[in-house]
Design an enzyme around this catalytic site. Sequence first.
Site, PDB file in Angstrom:
ATOM      1  N   ALA A  60       0.877  -0.996   0.022  1.00  0.00           N
ATOM      2  CA  ALA A  60       0.060   0.070  -0.114  1.00  0.00           C
ATOM      3  C   ALA A  60       0.903   1.041  -0.050  1.00  0.00           C
ATOM      4  CB  ALA A  60      -0.997   0.157   1.244  1.00  0.00           C
ATOM      5  N   VAL A  86       4.439  -1.293   3.409  1.00  0.00           N
ATOM      6  CA  VAL A  86       4.337   0.276   3.250  1.00  0.00           C
ATOM      7  C   VAL A  86       5.387   0.574   2.030  1.00  0.00           C
ATOM      8  CG1 VAL A  86       4.583   2.594   3.969  1.00  0.00           C
ATOM      9  CG2 VAL A  86       3.862   0.676   5.770  1.00  0.00           C
ATOM     10  N   LYS A  87       4.602   1.147   0.897  1.00  0.00           N
ATOM     11  CA  LYS A  87       5.419   1.193  -0.477  1.00  0.00           C
ATOM     12  C   LYS A  87       6.015   2.536  -0.269  1.00  0.00           C
ATOM     13  CE  LYS A  87       4.844   0.089  -5.174  1.00  0.00           C
ATOM     14  NZ  LYS A  87       3.542   0.036  -6.274  1.00  0.00           N
ATOM     15  N   ILE A  88       7.016   3.116  -0.476  1.00  0.00           N
ATOM     16  CA  ILE A  88       7.570   4.296  -0.387  1.00  0.00           C
ATOM     17  C   ILE A  88       8.459   4.706  -1.482  1.00  0.00           C
ATOM     18  CG2 ILE A  88       8.998   5.532   1.347  1.00  0.00           C
ATOM     19  CD1 ILE A  88       8.090   3.854   3.479  1.00  0.00           C
TER      20      ILE A  88
END
Length: 216
Positions: A60, A86-88
């Site tokens: 996400a 967590v996509k950063i």
Amino acid sequence: MKFFIDTANLAQIKEANDLGILDGVTTNPSLMAKEGVKGQDAIMQHYKTICEMVDGDISAEVVSTKFEDIVEEGKKLAAIHKNIVVKIPMIKDGIKAIKWFTDNGIPTNCTLVFSAGQAILAAKAGAKYVSPFVGRIDDSGWDGMELIGQIAQIFDIQGYKTEVLVASIRNPNHIIRSAELGAHVITSPLDSILGLLKHPLTDIGLAKFLEDAKKM
Ligand code: G3P
């Protein structure tokens, strides 16, 4: 090599999951917008639904770009479900945030990676996944798969635990080349995954078998 589907479309996620070969899902703001997911509550609910459909890592993506905001947004995303990654984005504050999440036991996927140097930084910060975009590199007249080979070799030599997640896949051959080059994961649209099924000799052979079966 793990297979992720790169979509926020629930019907396509179900179709891939029903094949029995799906290990996870990646999304991004463009894919969420394409499905008409709007507003904070709807976004959170959509991720929750995906997590309940697929037993695997679900990326996400944050839309914040400042360290403190990325951390706050990422914490909220991670709280949705234990399988959220967590996509950063690959920016300076993104690297700082990846390190923060690593130190706090939250897995991350570093996205928008287009060079080996960027991949090394993401690995040093402790990202679980690094996502080089092969299709967009090909679109620019460079060779996306060459970068995958380079990153896979560097990670192997250096003993980095970060997994190479090949993203921006455009065709089945990207998936086959990823496997050859030792990528750990591919994330692909459904049509490229289903494209792996196809061969004209299979179709011709099956038609003949079915025809001959009538004579049995
Ligand atoms: O999710 C990131 C990546 O896979 C995007 O692909 O097709 O928009 O370049 P694409």
